[in-house]
Write a protein that holds these residues in place. Structure first.
Motif, PDB file in Angstrom:
ATOM      1  N   SER A   2      77.244 102.898  -6.972  1.00 15.78           N
ATOM      2  CA  SER A   2      78.096 102.033  -6.147  1.00 15.78           C
ATOM      3  C   SER A   2      79.270 101.425  -6.907  1.00 15.78           C
ATOM      4  O   SER A   2      80.054 100.680  -6.325  1.00 15.78           O
ATOM      5  CB  SER A   2      77.249 100.916  -5.529  1.00 15.78           C
ATOM      6  N   ALA A   3      79.391 101.742  -8.186  1.00 15.66           N
ATOM      7  CA  ALA A   3      80.511 101.190  -8.966  1.00 15.66           C
ATOM      8  C   ALA A   3      81.821 101.734  -8.416  1.00 15.66           C
ATOM      9  O   ALA A   3      81.955 102.934  -8.170  1.00 15.66           O
ATOM     10  CB  ALA A   3      80.361 101.564 -10.435  1.00 15.66           C
ATOM     11  N   ARG A  44     100.664 103.830 -12.101  1.00 15.18           N
ATOM     12  CA  ARG A  44     100.446 104.740 -13.224  1.00 15.18           C
ATOM     13  C   ARG A  44     100.977 104.113 -14.507  1.00 15.18           C
ATOM     14  O   ARG A  44     102.061 104.398 -14.972  1.00 15.18           O
ATOM     15  CB  ARG A  44     101.132 106.088 -12.966  1.00 15.18           C
ATOM     16  N   TRP A  45     100.169 103.241 -15.082  1.00 17.94           N
ATOM     17  CA  TRP A  45     100.526 102.644 -16.351  1.00 17.94           C
ATOM     18  C   TRP A  45     100.043 103.556 -17.472  1.00 17.94           C
ATOM     19  O   TRP A  45      99.259 104.490 -17.245  1.00 17.94           O
ATOM     20  CB  TRP A  45      99.900 101.258 -16.501  1.00 17.94           C
ATOM     21  N   ALA A  46     100.430 103.249 -18.669  1.00 20.30           N
ATOM     22  CA  ALA A  46     100.031 104.063 -19.814  1.00 20.30           C
ATOM     23  C   ALA A  46      98.517 104.047 -20.002  1.00 20.30           C
ATOM     24  O   ALA A  46      97.933 105.007 -20.505  1.00 20.30           O
ATOM     25  CB  ALA A  46     100.730 103.574 -21.073  1.00 20.30           C
ATOM     26  N   THR A  47      97.865 102.985 -19.567  1.00 21.95           N
ATOM     27  CA  THR A  47      96.418 102.848 -19.758  1.00 21.95           C
ATOM     28  C   THR A  47      95.591 103.312 -18.562  1.00 21.95           C
ATOM     29  O   THR A  47      94.360 103.280 -18.622  1.00 21.95           O
ATOM     30  CB  THR A  47      96.068 101.381 -20.050  1.00 21.95           C
ATOM     31  N   THR A  48      96.224 103.760 -17.491  1.00 22.28           N
ATOM     32  CA  THR A  48      95.495 104.143 -16.278  1.00 22.28           C
ATOM     33  C   THR A  48      94.511 105.281 -16.552  1.00 22.28           C
ATOM     34  O   THR A  48      93.344 105.213 -16.159  1.00 22.28           O
ATOM     35  CB  THR A  48      96.466 104.527 -15.147  1.00 22.28           C
ATOM     36  N   ALA A  49      94.961 106.317 -17.231  1.00 23.50           N
ATOM     37  CA  ALA A  49      94.088 107.465 -17.512  1.00 23.50           C
ATOM     38  C   ALA A  49      92.918 107.034 -18.399  1.00 23.50           C
ATOM     39  O   ALA A  49      91.774 107.454 -18.184  1.00 23.50           O
ATOM     40  CB  ALA A  49      94.877 108.593 -18.168  1.00 23.50           C
ATOM     41  N   ALA A  50      93.178 106.192 -19.378  1.00 30.20           N
ATOM     42  CA  ALA A  50      92.106 105.723 -20.262  1.00 30.20           C
ATOM     43  C   ALA A  50      91.102 104.874 -19.488  1.00 30.20           C
ATOM     44  O   ALA A  50      89.891 104.980 -19.710  1.00 30.20           O
ATOM     45  CB  ALA A  50      92.703 104.931 -21.426  1.00 30.20           C
ATOM     46  N   ALA A  51      91.600 104.043 -18.582  1.00 27.67           N
ATOM     47  CA  ALA A  51      90.706 103.211 -17.772  1.00 27.67           C
ATOM     48  C   ALA A  51      89.833 104.075 -16.869  1.00 27.67           C
ATOM     49  O   ALA A  51      88.626 103.810 -16.711  1.00 27.67           O
ATOM     50  CB  ALA A  51      91.510 102.218 -16.945  1.00 27.67           C
ATOM     51  N   ALA A  87      82.949 107.413 -17.725  1.00 25.25           N
ATOM     52  CA  ALA A  87      81.942 107.482 -18.792  1.00 25.25           C
ATOM     53  C   ALA A  87      80.869 106.413 -18.589  1.00 25.25           C
ATOM     54  O   ALA A  87      79.676 106.688 -18.765  1.00 25.25           O
ATOM     55  CB  ALA A  87      82.610 107.314 -20.157  1.00 25.25           C
ATOM     56  N   ALA A  88      81.272 105.208 -18.212  1.00 30.29           N
ATOM     57  CA  ALA A  88      80.303 104.137 -17.972  1.00 30.29           C
ATOM     58  C   ALA A  88      79.397 104.487 -16.796  1.00 30.29           C
ATOM     59  O   ALA A  88      78.180 104.277 -16.854  1.00 30.29           O
ATOM     60  CB  ALA A  88      81.025 102.818 -17.715  1.00 30.29           C
ATOM     61  N   ARG A  89      79.968 105.024 -15.730  1.00 30.26           N
ATOM     62  CA  ARG A  89      79.180 105.413 -14.548  1.00 30.26           C
ATOM     63  C   ARG A  89      78.175 106.502 -14.933  1.00 30.26           C
ATOM     64  O   ARG A  89      77.001 106.439 -14.562  1.00 30.26           O
ATOM     65  CB  ARG A  89      80.123 105.902 -13.449  1.00 30.26           C
ATOM     66  N   ASP A  90      78.640 107.501 -15.679  1.00 29.96           N
ATOM     67  CA  ASP A  90      77.754 108.586 -16.101  1.00 29.96           C
ATOM     68  C   ASP A  90      76.637 108.070 -17.011  1.00 29.96           C
ATOM     69  O   ASP A  90      75.485 108.495 -16.897  1.00 29.96           O
ATOM     70  CB  ASP A  90      78.549 109.680 -16.824  1.00 29.96           C
TER      71      ASP A  90
END
Length: 95
Positions: free
Chosen positions: A32-33, A41-48, A54-57
């Motif tokens: 449910s996360a 689309r900030w520079a950190t969007t892809a990293a977030a 990764a946290a969900r997995d």
């Protein structure tokens, strides 16, 4: 073999049940996360997005591993009871 050893199978089953509940909550939290919003689309969007995935997995795997531990505890309780039944049968036959 230690004749003084006793396994509390009822307690083992209660522990397994509690652990299964914890596993369900962890797995449910992972499912449910919310996904991070893809914009702006900030520079950190892809990293977030990568970190959130990764946290969900990781939570999903933790929930699955916890449920497997509960299954193994239930199996151990069953094995203890079966061993006790076999020992009791041998004692009855020996009389």
């Amino acid at each position: 073999m230690n004749p003084d050893f006793q396994a509390g199978t009822d307690e083992l089953r209660q522990t397994a049940s509690s652990l299964s509940g914890t596993a369900a909550r962890v797995t449910g939290a992972a499912a449910s996360a919310p996904f991070p919003a893809p914009s702006p689309r900030w520079a950190t969007t892809a990293a977030a997005q990568l970190a959130a995935t990764a946290a969900r997995d990781l939570l999903a795997q933790l929930g699955a591993d916890t449920e497997e531990t509960a299954r193994q505890i239930r199996a151990a309780a069953e094995a203890y009871e079966e061993a006790d039944a076999r020992a009791a049968a041998r004692l009855r036959l020996g009389r």
